[in-house]
Design an enzyme around this catalytic site. Structure first.
Site, short mmCIF file in Angstrom:
data_model
loop_
_atom_site.label_atom_id
_atom_site.label_comp_id
_atom_site.label_asym_id
_atom_site.label_seq_id
_atom_site.Cartn_x
_atom_site.Cartn_y
_atom_site.Cartn_z
N LEU A 90 0.82 -1.20 0.00
CA LEU A 90 0.00 0.00 0.00
C LEU A 90 0.86 1.26 0.00
CD1 LEU A 90 -2.64 -1.05 2.71
CD2 LEU A 90 -2.49 -1.72 0.30
N ALA A 91 2.18 1.09 0.00
CA ALA A 91 3.09 2.22 0.09
C ALA A 91 3.11 3.02 -1.21
CB ALA A 91 4.50 1.74 0.41
N GLN B 57 3.60 7.55 -2.67
CA GLN B 57 3.32 8.99 -2.54
C GLN B 57 2.04 9.15 -3.33
OE1 GLN B 57 2.17 12.26 -2.63
NE2 GLN B 57 3.01 12.20 -4.71
N SER B 58 0.91 9.32 -2.65
CA SER B 58 -0.39 9.16 -3.30
C SER B 58 -1.17 10.44 -3.51
CB SER B 58 -1.25 8.19 -2.48
OG SER B 58 -1.41 8.67 -1.15
N TYR C 163 10.53 11.59 -6.93
CA TYR C 163 10.24 10.85 -5.70
C TYR C 163 8.98 10.00 -5.87
CZ TYR C 163 8.73 9.97 -0.89
OH TYR C 163 8.29 9.36 0.26
N GLU D 240 -6.96 6.73 -10.63
CA GLU D 240 -6.28 7.82 -11.35
C GLU D 240 -5.66 7.32 -12.65
OE1 GLU D 240 -6.09 11.08 -10.77
OE2 GLU D 240 -7.36 10.97 -8.99
N TYR E 145 1.81 11.02 -10.60
CA TYR E 145 1.35 9.96 -9.71
C TYR E 145 0.70 8.83 -10.50
CZ TYR E 145 -1.86 7.53 -6.56
OH TYR E 145 -2.57 6.56 -5.89
N LYS F 136 1.92 4.97 -11.03
CA LYS F 136 1.04 3.85 -10.67
C LYS F 136 0.79 2.93 -11.87
CE LYS F 136 -0.34 3.95 -6.31
NZ LYS F 136 -0.32 2.75 -5.44
N HIS G 178 -11.12 6.04 -1.28
CA HIS G 178 -11.55 5.38 -0.05
C HIS G 178 -11.09 6.25 1.12
CE1 HIS G 178 -8.02 3.69 -2.00
NE2 HIS G 178 -7.47 3.45 -0.81
#
Length: 240
Positions: free
Chosen positions: A10-11, A13-14, A25, A59, A81, A85, A142
């Site tokens: 679940l890690a 930078q979201s 990063y 996203e 991001y 992902k 969520h």
């Protein structure tokens, strides 16, 4: 010595906006980080023992091509991001699928015919490159009380509480008519676990199927705090 049955990654930078400020990063944590975990499992000899879950994101859809979105909707990421992902999403699929050997044909034990060369391979043609049980969960928003305060849901609820207590005077927001599919993190975590209990690994979209505007969310939050909202004006001059 440690052999986990399941690993949930679940890690990340979201935060979408922050990803524009720290794209490198974000790429390392939300993209390459997924590869690092997969490689760690492979190097430890756990490819056939440990199930792997990757927290993907809605996203990925970005500029949506259809409503509602599903597992077959094309991706169109529109932020660093989302792009990071997307790498994470595809590296999971590739560790689950059988790659071809560049420059020659390669027959996997589960295939009835040879794969194509690397330049023209079809990853849907074969499966299980490392025999890994690996799933992507494409999760819509969520929320919970543990959500970061930079996210709009927490900004609104925290502001409602502070204004109620006289600790804050104003709350500034952007597009009030923007729509989001908000669910509770508790339900989404249950869905993550259920994905890992399926007979075969796959990728799944998780959503409530109900969209709510930021405007409506504000109205509900302030109503809950005993401060009903009445809107005045329009556009950038609209106030409550």
């Amino acid at each position: 010595e440690i052999k986990p049955d399941e690993v949930y990654n679940l890690a990340a930078q979201s935060h979408v906006q922050v990803s524009f400020q720290t794209p490198e990063y974000t790429a390392q944590t939300s993209g390459v980080g997924v590869l690092n975990v997969l490689e760690a499992l492979r190097a430890a000899g756990l490819t056939t023992h440990t199930k792997f879950y990757q927290a993907s994101t809605s996203e990925l859809y970005g500029k949506v091509h259809e409503i509602p979105q599903s597992e077959t909707t094309p991706f169109h990421p529109r932020s660093p991001y989302a792009v990071a992902k997307l790498y994470g999403f595809w590296i999971v699929k590739n560790y689950r699928l059988a790659p071809c050997v560049a420059g020659r044909q390669f027959r996997h034990r589960s295939c009835s015919s040879p794969c194509l060369t690397l330049e023209a391979m079809d990853f849907h043609h074969c499966r299980e490159a490392y025999n890994m049980f690996a799933c992507n969960g494409i999760l819509f928003n969520h929320e919970s009380p543990r959500r970061g305060e930079t996210f709009v849901t927490r900004k609104v609820t925290m502001a409602a509480a502070r204004i109620k207590l006289g600790q804050q005077e104003c709350l500034y927001l952007g597009n009030l008519d923007s729509k989001r599919d908000w669910g509770h993190a508790r339900d989404y975590v249950q869905c993550m676990w259920l994905m890992m209990q399926t007979p075969e690994p796959d990728d799944y979209v998780v959503a409530t199927g109900v969209t709510t505007t930021v405007r409506k969310f504000c109205e509900m939050a302030f109503e809950r705090a005993g401060m009903p909202i009445e809107w005045e004006g329009e556009g950038v001059t609209e106030v409550a």
